[in-house]
Design a protein around this motif. Structure first.
Motif, PDB file in Angstrom:
ATOM      1  N   CYS A 134       0.978  -1.202  -0.035  1.00 38.76           N
ATOM      2  CA  CYS A 134      -0.115   0.048  -0.102  1.00 38.76           C
ATOM      3  C   CYS A 134       0.980   1.082  -0.054  1.00 38.76           C
ATOM      4  N   LEU A 135       0.355   2.483  -0.092  1.00 40.42           N
ATOM      5  CA  LEU A 135       1.162   3.602  -0.144  1.00 40.42           C
ATOM      6  C   LEU A 135       0.964   4.449   1.218  1.00 40.42           C
ATOM      7  N   LEU A 136       1.931   5.090   1.379  1.00 37.00           N
ATOM      8  CA  LEU A 136       1.967   6.054   2.497  1.00 37.00           C
ATOM      9  C   LEU A 136       2.362   7.440   2.196  1.00 37.00           C
ATOM     10  N   VAL A 137       2.070   8.508   2.939  1.00 38.56           N
ATOM     11  CA  VAL A 137       2.735   9.858   2.653  1.00 38.56           C
ATOM     12  C   VAL A 137       3.765  10.099   3.403  1.00 38.56           C
ATOM     13  N   ALA A 138       4.771  10.588   3.004  1.00 34.90           N
ATOM     14  CA  ALA A 138       5.908  10.978   3.717  1.00 34.90           C
ATOM     15  C   ALA A 138       6.047  12.493   3.901  1.00 34.90           C
ATOM     16  N   ASP A 195      -3.842  20.726  -1.526  1.00 36.09           N
ATOM     17  CA  ASP A 195      -3.031  21.959  -1.695  1.00 36.09           C
ATOM     18  C   ASP A 195      -1.298  21.769  -1.216  1.00 36.09           C
ATOM     19  N   GLN A 196      -1.055  20.533  -1.497  1.00 37.90           N
ATOM     20  CA  GLN A 196       0.263  20.233  -1.057  1.00 37.90           C
ATOM     21  C   GLN A 196       1.290  19.977  -2.307  1.00 37.90           C
ATOM     22  N   ARG A 197       2.455  20.455  -1.967  1.00 36.06           N
ATOM     23  CA  ARG A 197       3.441  20.284  -3.267  1.00 36.06           C
ATOM     24  C   ARG A 197       3.984  18.806  -2.956  1.00 36.06           C
ATOM     25  N   ARG A 228       2.470   8.642   7.348  1.00 31.83           N
ATOM     26  CA  ARG A 228       1.296   8.526   7.539  1.00 31.83           C
ATOM     27  C   ARG A 228       0.380   7.826   6.389  1.00 31.83           C
ATOM     28  N   PRO A 229      -0.662   7.048   6.781  1.00 27.18           N
ATOM     29  CA  PRO A 229      -1.397   6.218   5.780  1.00 27.18           C
ATOM     30  C   PRO A 229      -2.439   7.074   5.210  1.00 27.18           C
ATOM     31  N   ILE A 230      -2.931   6.814   4.022  1.00 26.52           N
ATOM     32  CA  ILE A 230      -4.041   7.697   3.311  1.00 26.52           C
ATOM     33  C   ILE A 230      -5.309   6.567   3.513  1.00 26.52           C
ATOM     34  N   ALA A 231      -6.128   7.322   4.199  1.00 25.75           N
ATOM     35  CA  ALA A 231      -7.276   6.735   4.648  1.00 25.75           C
ATOM     36  C   ALA A 231      -8.309   6.102   3.714  1.00 25.75           C
ATOM     37  N   ASP A 232      -8.425   7.091   2.468  1.00 26.27           N
ATOM     38  CA  ASP A 232      -9.210   6.622   1.741  1.00 26.27           C
ATOM     39  C   ASP A 232      -8.860   6.589   0.134  1.00 26.27           C
ATOM     40  N   PHE A 233      -7.677   5.926   0.308  1.00 24.27           N
ATOM     41  CA  PHE A 233      -7.019   5.802  -1.293  1.00 24.27           C
ATOM     42  C   PHE A 233      -6.286   4.307  -1.277  1.00 24.27           C
ATOM     43  N   GLU A 234      -6.867   3.395  -2.054  1.00 24.80           N
ATOM     44  CA  GLU A 234      -6.241   2.164  -1.977  1.00 24.80           C
ATOM     45  C   GLU A 234      -5.718   1.981  -3.433  1.00 24.80           C
ATOM     46  N   HIS A 269       5.164  19.086   9.714  1.00 22.52           N
ATOM     47  CA  HIS A 269       4.088  19.378   9.013  1.00 22.52           C
ATOM     48  C   HIS A 269       2.671  19.226   9.601  1.00 22.52           C
ATOM     49  N   ALA A 270       1.756  20.242   9.069  1.00 23.25           N
ATOM     50  CA  ALA A 270       0.574  20.450   9.724  1.00 23.25           C
ATOM     51  C   ALA A 270      -0.141  18.868   9.695  1.00 23.25           C
ATOM     52  N   LEU A 271      -0.223  18.204   8.565  1.00 26.55           N
ATOM     53  CA  LEU A 271      -0.837  17.076   8.551  1.00 26.55           C
ATOM     54  C   LEU A 271       0.035  15.808   9.501  1.00 26.55           C
ATOM     55  N   ALA A 272       1.022  16.093   9.851  1.00 20.00           N
ATOM     56  CA  ALA A 272       1.664  15.148  10.682  1.00 20.00           C
ATOM     57  C   ALA A 272       0.926  14.699  11.970  1.00 20.00           C
ATOM     58  N   GLU A 273      -0.023  16.183  12.454  1.00 18.32           N
ATOM     59  CA  GLU A 273      -0.540  15.987  13.589  1.00 18.32           C
ATOM     60  C   GLU A 273      -1.403  14.676  13.999  1.00 18.32           C
TER      61      GLU A 273
END
Length: 305
Positions: free
Chosen positions: A168-172, A192-194, A261-267, A177-181
């Motif tokens: 599966c895929l993760l976001v590093a 809106d991420q780069r 972080r895992p992407i909850a709604d993306f398989e 980062h704000a999303l790391a919380e």
């Protein structure tokens, strides 16, 4: 031209210092043995043995020097014979392997190497880090024999690839980062991420993943940085230059300042494949491919005819 038989005959005479005894041990006629030694001396242009009917055979100075080289040459010939026979059975030779970073971080490469070493310990293994496009070029040219790659929709002619692992895929992203919380992120959180991504051209790299991510979230991903591998991408992400979508196994790459972080709604399945030449001639390479694929229940991806 000196041949191996002449060397063996000469060494036998030196060991016994007696033509009759050496002939008996070699199971040849004494006259044939004597003729071969004489022919050897004629070939190299020097007398090697002192012959006297009433005294034991002795070595000349040239004979002593030649004997040492003859023994070494016979050992090399014997070793070459053994290696040739082992190579014919795939038990000797060289296997050159290319691998993407995930081949290492996922443990796929180490599993293959461990399994192969058990039964093919005399085969020399060479491993080189190499991204997928370069691996396909190297397979076609013969620079490498096997590749652990990200499979493409279409492979070069003569190359066959078999999926050996799906992740599966993760976001590093950077730890601050704000999303790391949060413990996970959603697709829309990434609008809106780069993005940072391995990218080689419009048909290869991780561009397909970003396109699918954008379709799922209803946005067009902004690719800020194009790099050649995930190691570079993660290094940039840890420094706050953007986020990178990575295979799950890359979390084993411990870069300071990075979090996953895992992407909850993306398989979206992310595959690793073992690639090799369809008409491989080397028995050792064929054995490596066979034993490696036996570890996995993969799907073979066809190559162009």
């Amino acid at each position: 031209m000196i041949d191996a038989r002449q060397l063996r005959y000469f060494v036998a005479v030196v060991e016994d210092l007696h033509f009759a005894k050496a002939a008996d041990r070699l199971d040849v006629a004494q006259s044939a043995l004597s003729a071969q030694i004489q022919r050897l001396e004629q070939e190299i242009g020097v007398r090697l043995l002192n012959r006297n009917k009433r005294q034991p055979v002795t070595l000349t100075d040239a004979g002593r020097l030649f004997h040492a080289e003859a023994v070494a040459a016979l050992r090399h010939i014997e070793r070459a014979d053994q290696v040739g026979r082992l190579a014919a059975r795939g038990l000797a030779g060289v296997v050159r392997i290319g691998s993407v970073a995930s081949g290492v971080s996922s443990g796929v490469l180490s599993r293959m190497l461990h399994q192969f070493r058990i039964s093919h310990g005399d085969v020399r293994i060479e491993v080189v880090a190499m991204e997928t496009p370069r691996q396909f070029e190297a397979l076609v040219s013969g620079e490498i024999d096997v590749g652990i790659v990200r499979p493409w929709r279409q492979h070069p002619a003569g190359i066959v690839a078999t999926i050996v692992q799906t992740e599966c895929l993760l976001v590093a992203m950077a730890e601050d980062h704000a999303l790391a919380e949060s413990g996970h992120v959603s697709v829309r959180d990434l609008k809106d991420q780069r993005f940072i991504a391995p990218h080689f051209d419009d048909d290869t790299g991780f561009s397909e993943v970003l396109t699918a991510l954008g379709v799922a979230g209803g946005f067009v991903p902004f690719l800020e940085h194009r790099v050649h591998d995930f190691i570079a991408a993660i290094s940039l992400a840890s420094a706050g230059y953007g986020v990178v979508v990575v295979p799950e196994s890359m979390r084993n790459f411990t870069q300071p300042g990075i979090c996953y972080r895992p992407i909850a709604d993306f398989e979206y399945p992310c595959h690793l494949a073992l690639a090799s030449r369809r008409r491989e001639l080397s028995p050792a390479v064929r054995a490596f491919v066979k034993e490696s694929l036996a570890l996995f229940t993969g799907r073979v991806l066809s190559d162009p005819a």
